[in-house]
Design an enzyme around this catalytic site. Structure first.
Site, PDB file in Angstrom:
ATOM      1  CG  HIS A 137       2.993  11.397  -9.360  1.00  0.00           C
ATOM      2  ND1 HIS A 137       4.083  11.968  -9.746  1.00  0.00           N
ATOM      3  CD2 HIS A 137       2.679  10.573 -10.139  1.00  0.00           C
ATOM      4  CE1 HIS A 137       4.597  11.114 -10.907  1.00  0.00           C
ATOM      5  NE2 HIS A 137       3.843  10.432 -11.178  1.00  0.00           N
ATOM      6  CD  GLU A 174      -2.156   3.490   6.068  1.00  0.00           C
ATOM      7  OE1 GLU A 174      -1.950   4.078   7.242  1.00  0.00           O
ATOM      8  OE2 GLU A 174      -1.176   2.684   5.893  1.00  0.00           O
ATOM      9  CG  HIS A 188      -0.291   0.150   2.714  1.00  0.00           C
ATOM     10  ND1 HIS A 188       0.061  -0.732   3.075  1.00  0.00           N
ATOM     11  CD2 HIS A 188      -0.108   1.270   3.322  1.00  0.00           C
ATOM     12  CE1 HIS A 188       0.518  -0.334   4.433  1.00  0.00           C
ATOM     13  NE2 HIS A 188       0.693   0.844   4.413  1.00  0.00           N
ATOM     14  CD  GLU A 233       1.940   9.966 -14.607  1.00  0.00           C
ATOM     15  OE1 GLU A 233       2.255   9.909 -15.789  1.00  0.00           O
ATOM     16  OE2 GLU A 233       2.576   9.654 -13.647  1.00  0.00           O
TER      17      GLU A 233
END
Length: 124
Positions: free
Chosen positions: A75, A56, A7, A117
């Protein structure tokens, strides 16, 4: 020894607003939540329904000021199967913050100004 992504984390100021954004903008759904009785924090894991990787979202009760995201040079990147429909949807939401037409990509920003993105499915 082998490592596997599990994550990424974004800290958010308004958990409900962020959950609504990720549902509307990307179709992410809550797959797990950790909320201790003390109420000092809530962790919500969002899934895309395809991969095992999750996002998360961390909400901290005592945090009131926006997070310092630096120059927003980091990002998450997501591929979409219908780039044109996604672009139109994000345009209607008003969340497109940067476009690079030459590269065929664009970025959206969430309520805390994290950048995401968006790539057409054929990009790698």
């Amino acid at each position: 020894m082998k490592f596997k992504f599990t994550h990424n984390n974004f800290n958010v100021l308004n958990l409900e607003k962020s959950l609504a954004f990720y549902q509307e903008a990307l179709g992410f759904k809550e797959v797990r939540r950790i909320a201790p009785e003390s109420g000092e924090f809530i962790l919500v894991y969002l899934g895309d329904g395809v991969s095992t990787h999750t996002l998360e979202l961390t909400w901290l009760r005592d945090r009131n000021e926006p997070y310092n995201l630096g120059e927003n040079e980091f990002h998450l990147a997501l591929m979409v199967d219908d780039y044109e429909a996604a672009h139109e949807h994000h345009q209607k939401m008003g969340c497109i913050c940067y476009e690079n037409e030459a590269m065929g990509i664009y970025f959206i920003n969430d309520p805390d100004n994290y950048w995401l993105e968006i790539l057409p499915g054929s990009k790698t």
